[in-house]
Motif scaffolding. Structure first.
Motif, PDB file in Angstrom:
ATOM      1  N   ASP A 125      33.477 -16.496  -2.888  1.00 45.47           N
ATOM      2  CA  ASP A 125      33.008 -17.747  -3.493  1.00 45.47           C
ATOM      3  C   ASP A 125      32.960 -18.870  -2.462  1.00 45.47           C
ATOM      4  OD1 ASP A 125      32.674 -16.560  -5.947  1.00 45.47           O
ATOM      5  OD2 ASP A 125      34.635 -17.175  -6.712  1.00 45.47           O
ATOM      6  N   ASN A 141      37.718 -12.758  -3.856  1.00 50.03           N
ATOM      7  CA  ASN A 141      38.068 -14.163  -4.040  1.00 50.03           C
ATOM      8  C   ASN A 141      37.541 -15.027  -2.895  1.00 50.03           C
ATOM      9  OD1 ASN A 141      39.403 -13.586  -6.424  1.00 50.03           O
ATOM     10  ND2 ASN A 141      41.419 -13.422  -5.467  1.00 50.03           N
ATOM     11  N   ARG A 148      30.147 -18.216   0.162  1.00 49.60           N
ATOM     12  CA  ARG A 148      28.813 -18.482  -0.390  1.00 49.60           C
ATOM     13  C   ARG A 148      28.586 -19.977  -0.617  1.00 49.60           C
ATOM     14  NH1 ARG A 148      28.988 -13.166  -4.351  1.00 49.60           N
ATOM     15  NH2 ARG A 148      28.017 -11.745  -2.853  1.00 49.60           N
TER      16      ARG A 148
END
Length: 281
Positions: free
Chosen positions: A41, A38, A44
């Motif tokens: 994300d 989780n 990134r």
């Protein structure tokens, strides 16, 4: 209850308790792997934003002042291997260190290791890390450790010892095996970020060259964060698989002990019946 029956019953109870512990460890590993995934994300997204900013900052520089793309050649090499901090991960550490060892090839290369269990395995393989630190035990520790790693890397680069840094880590995979990735962290390759061609230049308060260098350092930090999360997720995935295998072994052992308990109990009942029959005679 006879001594033998009591002994088997004790082993059976201990085995069942062990099964509960293994189940709890598997659940914890699954939760931590999910938390790490989780977090990826947001990490990134942060790296993508930095990449866009680097492209826009490069556009502020005259073409003659673009950072040079590092050429190949003989470079002093530093290999950073992300291993496991805790045990019960099967061959996870061995696979990472095998890939790291393949990168070390050249004389004078340095090995850095994250993870206490990884450092132990490295010593068993005859590898002597020049630097080591504990791996994260929870995703919340990612930022602090990535900062420490970045500071240590730039301090070592400032000494002029290594000129190339490779990052070796596992990532979550399929079919029960976590693939190991090797990627170049430094020197920074600006070719990944084409200069922006937007009509209006962004407002900046730093010299463009300094801005580009600062953004590059921040991007390296983001890459370290991503690698930590991937490695942590893969480590806990490997632990989940180890717990599945251990649970199967415990269930087989429990079944064997239960069968032995019933056999011993039946033997005792038979002996008691024979004694009662003999007493009546």
């Amino acid at each position: 209850m006879s001594g033998r029956l009591g002994e088997v019953a004790g082993h059976l109870a201990t085995t069942r308790e062990l099964g509960l512990v293994i189940g709890a460890m598997r659940a914890i590993a699954a939760a931590r792997s999910r938390e790490a995934r989780n977090c990826l994300d947001s990490v990134r997204a942060y790296a993508e934003t930095l990449g866009t900013a680097i492209g826009e900052a490069l556009a502020l520089l005259p073409e003659a002042q673009y950072p040079e793309v590092p050429a190949g050649g003989d470079r002093r090499h530093l290999v950073l291997a992300l291993c496991a901090e805790q045990g019960f991960v099967g061959g996870f550490n061995e696979r990472v260190l095998e890939s790291a060892g393949a990168c070390l090839g050249a004389a004078g290369a340095q090995l850095w290791v994250l993870g206490e269990r990884g450092a132990t395995v490295a010593a068993e393989r005859g590898l002597r890390p020049a630097w080591s630190a504990p791996m994260i035990a929870h995703p919340d520790e990612m930022s602090a450790l990535a900062g420490r790693m970045a500071d240590a890397l730039y301090a070592r680069l400032g000494d002029g010892t290594p000129t190339r840094v490779s990052l070796v880590h596992a990532q979550p995979g399929e079919a029960g095996r976590q693939p190991v990735l090797t990627r170049t962290l430094l020197p920074f390759d600006y070719r990944r970020f084409p200069a922006s061609h937007r009509h209006s230049s962004p407002a900046v308060t730093l010299a463009p060259a300094r801005l580009v260098a600062g953004l590059a350092e921040e991007y390296v930090y983001a890459e370290l964060c991503e690698a930590l999360m991937l490695s942590f997720a893969a480590e806990n995935e490997a632990r989940m698989q180890a717990m599945v295998a251990a649970r199967g072994n415990v269930e087989r052992r429990s079944a064997d002990l239960l069968a032995e308990y019933r056999r011993v109990r039946q033997d005792e009942i038979t002996d008691e019946i024979i004694e009662l029959s003999a007493a009546r005679l």
